[in-house]
Design a protein around this motif. Structure first.
Motif, PDB file in Angstrom:
ATOM      1  N   LEU A 301       0.987  -1.193  -0.222  1.00 34.14           N
ATOM      2  CA  LEU A 301       0.081  -0.188   0.114  1.00 34.14           C
ATOM      3  C   LEU A 301       0.649   0.662   0.113  1.00 34.14           C
ATOM      4  O   LEU A 301       0.447   2.316   0.017  1.00 34.14           O
ATOM      5  N   PRO A 304      -0.058   3.771  -3.267  1.00 33.97           N
ATOM      6  CA  PRO A 304      -1.038   5.118  -3.054  1.00 33.97           C
ATOM      7  C   PRO A 304      -0.596   5.731  -1.936  1.00 33.97           C
ATOM      8  O   PRO A 304      -1.150   7.084  -1.862  1.00 33.97           O
ATOM      9  N   THR A 305      -0.489   5.086  -0.742  1.00 34.64           N
ATOM     10  CA  THR A 305      -0.180   6.409   0.327  1.00 34.64           C
ATOM     11  C   THR A 305       0.252   7.242   0.122  1.00 34.64           C
ATOM     12  O   THR A 305       0.650   7.863   0.496  1.00 34.64           O
ATOM     13  N   GLN A 374      -7.068   8.700   5.911  1.00 38.13           N
ATOM     14  CA  GLN A 374      -6.445   7.504   5.451  1.00 38.13           C
ATOM     15  C   GLN A 374      -5.358   7.045   5.161  1.00 38.13           C
ATOM     16  O   GLN A 374      -5.239   6.148   5.426  1.00 38.13           O
ATOM     17  N   GLN A 376      -2.756   8.440   6.073  1.00 39.18           N
ATOM     18  CA  GLN A 376      -1.604   9.353   7.494  1.00 39.18           C
ATOM     19  C   GLN A 376      -2.582   7.832   8.253  1.00 39.18           C
ATOM     20  O   GLN A 376      -1.512   7.769   8.751  1.00 39.18           O
ATOM     21  N   LYS A 377      -3.467   6.947   8.000  1.00 40.36           N
ATOM     22  CA  LYS A 377      -3.253   6.123   9.493  1.00 40.36           C
ATOM     23  C   LYS A 377      -2.780   4.863   8.182  1.00 40.36           C
ATOM     24  O   LYS A 377      -2.298   4.364   8.720  1.00 40.36           O
ATOM     25  N   VAL A 378      -3.049   4.372   7.231  1.00 40.56           N
ATOM     26  CA  VAL A 378      -2.369   3.315   6.392  1.00 40.56           C
ATOM     27  C   VAL A 378      -1.237   3.733   6.467  1.00 40.56           C
ATOM     28  O   VAL A 378      -0.130   3.253   6.731  1.00 40.56           O
ATOM     29  N   ARG A 379      -0.379   5.129   6.366  1.00 44.15           N
ATOM     30  CA  ARG A 379       1.113   4.900   7.067  1.00 44.15           C
ATOM     31  C   ARG A 379       1.872   4.448   7.778  1.00 44.15           C
ATOM     32  O   ARG A 379       2.685   3.781   8.254  1.00 44.15           O
ATOM     33  N   GLN A 380       0.319   5.059   8.725  1.00 44.86           N
ATOM     34  CA  GLN A 380       1.534   4.557  10.635  1.00 44.86           C
ATOM     35  C   GLN A 380       1.091   2.820  10.247  1.00 44.86           C
ATOM     36  O   GLN A 380       1.253   2.210  10.946  1.00 44.86           O
ATOM     37  N   LEU A 381      -0.471   2.012   9.666  1.00 49.40           N
ATOM     38  CA  LEU A 381       0.001   0.568   9.648  1.00 49.40           C
ATOM     39  C   LEU A 381       1.599   0.452   8.373  1.00 49.40           C
ATOM     40  O   LEU A 381       2.192  -0.354   9.918  1.00 49.40           O
ATOM     41  N   ALA A 383       3.788   2.238   8.897  1.00 47.18           N
ATOM     42  CA  ALA A 383       5.457   2.065   9.988  1.00 47.18           C
ATOM     43  C   ALA A 383       4.803   1.224  11.453  1.00 47.18           C
ATOM     44  O   ALA A 383       6.614   0.514  11.644  1.00 47.18           O
ATOM     45  N   LEU A 430       8.096   6.667   4.070  1.00 49.52           N
ATOM     46  CA  LEU A 430       6.180   6.656   5.256  1.00 49.52           C
ATOM     47  C   LEU A 430       7.185   6.729   6.203  1.00 49.52           C
ATOM     48  O   LEU A 430       6.169   7.137   7.497  1.00 49.52           O
ATOM     49  N   ALA A 431       7.665   5.342   6.705  1.00 46.98           N
ATOM     50  CA  ALA A 431       8.372   5.504   8.186  1.00 46.98           C
ATOM     51  C   ALA A 431       9.481   6.498   8.916  1.00 46.98           C
ATOM     52  O   ALA A 431       9.514   6.147  10.287  1.00 46.98           O
ATOM     53  N   GLY A 432       9.717   6.695   8.214  1.00 49.37           N
ATOM     54  CA  GLY A 432      10.661   7.658   8.361  1.00 49.37           C
ATOM     55  C   GLY A 432      12.415   7.586   8.034  1.00 49.37           C
ATOM     56  O   GLY A 432      13.219   7.121   9.510  1.00 49.37           O
TER      57      GLY A 432
END
Lengths: 484, 95
Positions: A301, A304-305, A374, A376-381, A383, A430-432
């Motif tokens: 993902l 798309p994120t 949405q 930023q939530k998937v980004r958290q997933l 990470a 995305l996870a830095g």
């Protein structure tokens, strides 16, 4: 004269075998002789480079030289350089001369590094092939019909082509690692916030990070030792001590747990690239590392994120280019909004406009929750997947890009195909997390990269593993025709 | 999902980006493909997930409210397209 590596140049300078003036002259001569083909440089600053080289030689004569004093390098043209044009690969900034230096530039200059010029790049760092530059595409030194990757394609071609031993770059979705892979060199993107963003023209501020492109991990360690560190002028700069990167390069890999994500070996990965990356992993195992399969289930993902988060941030960041304070301004306009919109139509290229439009659309009234929130939530997933993996392993390894270098012109008309090129690199942004690409073989005469990704602030480990791999292999010593 | 010509023109207006009628079909085609790509996220269950605010969960730093920069107006305005008496000049905003 062979350009060699930063380490070999530093040794020759320290031994008194070469002066900075000789090294800088050699780099300028190589650029003069071969950049007509490569198009790796937008601007070459021969005069100020020779003056800086003279100053470096004087410092050395006075016994005040540091490890990098007198080494000639190039800066990606996204870093502001005082008094030296900084275009970001755009018509918008074609005549922009910054009134200050980026922190990356001033830190390296303070260490005695000589800047020979500014390298070509995708416009505002938006691209994976260097074809979106207003100043024309860069050519891959291994095959001039092929792309060097992007967006730091000019820096990659300059190093791979032996014009300079090192160049700075930036990596928002893979823009250091992917061109490093496609040109057969080493590229390191540090942890988000590790290197200052001050004076680095912003693309997507929660993802942008500066780093280096070099021939070896050892060279990257030497440069990052100077570039990394807290900067009060960057509001997201990490106030975390900088490790002594060169000091731990020699550490053994014995017992190091290296995770191999299944998602990195998907259907999109070229078979020969997969074989070469598997062979590289076996090489790390032979050096004492323990390979473990891990899973990053949300990694598919990441494209798309990214293509929500990055354009959204870009549309905001690039609103500053309005024809008022700097850059291009449309002529023959009678009204303010007309000036803004014509200035931006004329000043930006197609890909930049597409990203501004995409970002504006996903942030527009009624769409924010569905897209940006949405994402930023998937980004958290995503990470979280990395966090879980790093509870089991010390480092993650896999391919940098799905294929070797592709032909110039191949993907320009299909933005989505171009975006999928960054499928393995975007996760770290995305996870830095810090990541690197090191050369691990050739397919059809073109280089392939092995990617390493570590936990936050594990640059020492990433560089150590990359260096140990380079001690065991010689892929990083292969040079394209004409480059020494 | 196909974006309409009107949506493209509306977004372009929000973005302060002039788009000629001839450019609209290209935007419709390419942006629609990009939106199709990113709409993959619709299918992801994110209930209970906190949206990421910072990749390393760091908070914004504060600093003392002291003057630290000298006035560099002349240097900054040197790269401006149109400056008069230290002011940025733009076309007329109101009649």
């Amino acid at each position: 004269m062979s350009i060699g590596t930063v380490a070999s140049q530093a040794a020759a300078l320290a031994a008194g075998n070469l002066s900075s003036r000789e090294l800088t002259r050699a780099a300028l001569d190589e650029i003069e002789a071969r950049d007509g083909t490569l198009n790796a440089f937008i601007n070459v600053c021969a005069e100020s480079a020779m003056a800086a080289a003279t100053a470096a030689d004087e410092l050395r004569a006075a016994g005040r030289a540091g490890p990098l004093t007198g080494i000639p390098i190039a800066h990606k043209d996204i870093f502001c350089t005082r008094g030296l044009a900084t275009t970001c690969g755009s018509r918008m900034l074609a005549d922009f001369v910054p009134p200050y230096d980026a922190t990356v530039v001033s830190r390296l200059a303070d260490a005695g590094v000589v800047c020979v010029g500014k390298t070509n790049m995708d416009e505002f760092a938006m691209g994976s092939s260097n074809e979106t530059s207003y100043f024309g595409a860069v050519r891959n030194p291994w095959d001039p019909a092929k792309s060097p990757g992007g967006s730091s394609g000019g820096s990659a071609a300059a190093v791979a082509g032996g014009l300079v031993a090192a160049a700075t770059g930036t990596d928002t979705g893979g823009s250091i690692r992917q061109p490093a892979a496609l040109t057969g060199i080493t590229g390191v993107k540090p942890t988000y916030g590790r290197v200052s963003r001050f004076g680095m023209i912003a693309f997507a501020s929660s993802l942008d990070q500066a780093g280096v492109l070099t021939r070896t991990a050892e060279d990257a360690a030497m440069l990052l030792a100077v570039m990394a560190g807290f900067d009060p002028r960057d509001s997201t700069s990490a106030d975390v001590p900088v490790a002594d990167y060169p000091a731990t390069l020699g550490d053994s890999l014995e017992g190091r747990r290296i995770g191999v994500p299944t998602e990195f070996f998907d259907d999109g990965l070229d078979d020969e690239c997969a074989t070469l990356v598997r062979a590289a992993l076996a090489e790390l195992e032979a050096a004492g590392a323990l390979l473990r399969e891990v899973s990053l289930p949300n990694l598919p993902l990441s494209v798309p994120t990214y293509y929500i988060v990055a354009p959204a941030e870009a549309s905001s960041n690039l609103s500053r280019f309005d024809g008022v304070r700097f850059g291009h301004r449309a002529e023959a306009v009678t009204e303010l909004n007309e000036m803004y919109s014509l200035t931006r139509q004329q000043g930006f290229g197609d890909e930049v406009k597409r990203r501004i439009m995409t970002g504006t659309y996903v942030l527009s009234a009624g769409y924010y929750d569905a897209y940006y929130l949405q994402a930023q939530k998937v980004r958290q997933l995503i990470a979280d997947d990395f966090r879980k993996a790093f509870a089991e392993v010390d480092l993650i390894a896999g391919p940098t890009a799905p294929t070797a270098a592709f032909a110039l012109g191949d993907k320009v008309d299909d933005p989505v195909q171009m975006y999928l090129n960054d499928i393995y690199t975007i996760g770290a942004n995305l996870a830095g997390l810090p990541g690197a690409s090191v050369p691990c073989g050739f397919t059809g005469g073109l280089p392939v990269g092995l990617q390493l990704v570590g936990p936050a602030f594990s640059e020492s480990l990433v560089l150590n593993v990359a260096h140990q791999y380079q001690l065991a292999t010689d892929w990083h010593e292969r040079r394209p025709a004409g480059a020494d | 999902m196909a974006l309409s010509d009107d949506e493209i023109k509306h977004v372009a207006k929000l973005a302060r980006l002039a788009v000629s009628d001839a450019e609209v079909p290209d935007y419709v085609g390419k942006l629609s493909r990009i939106i199709d790509l990113v709409q993959q996220l619709d299918a992801v269950d994110t209930s209970g997930v906190t949206p990421m605010a910072h990749p390393l969960e760091m908070a914004q730093r504060l600093r003392a409210d002291d003057v630290t920069e000298e006035n560099c107006r002349d240097a900054y305005q040197a790269s401006a397209p149109d400056v008069v008496d230290g002011l940025y000049r733009v076309p007329r905003v109101i009649e």
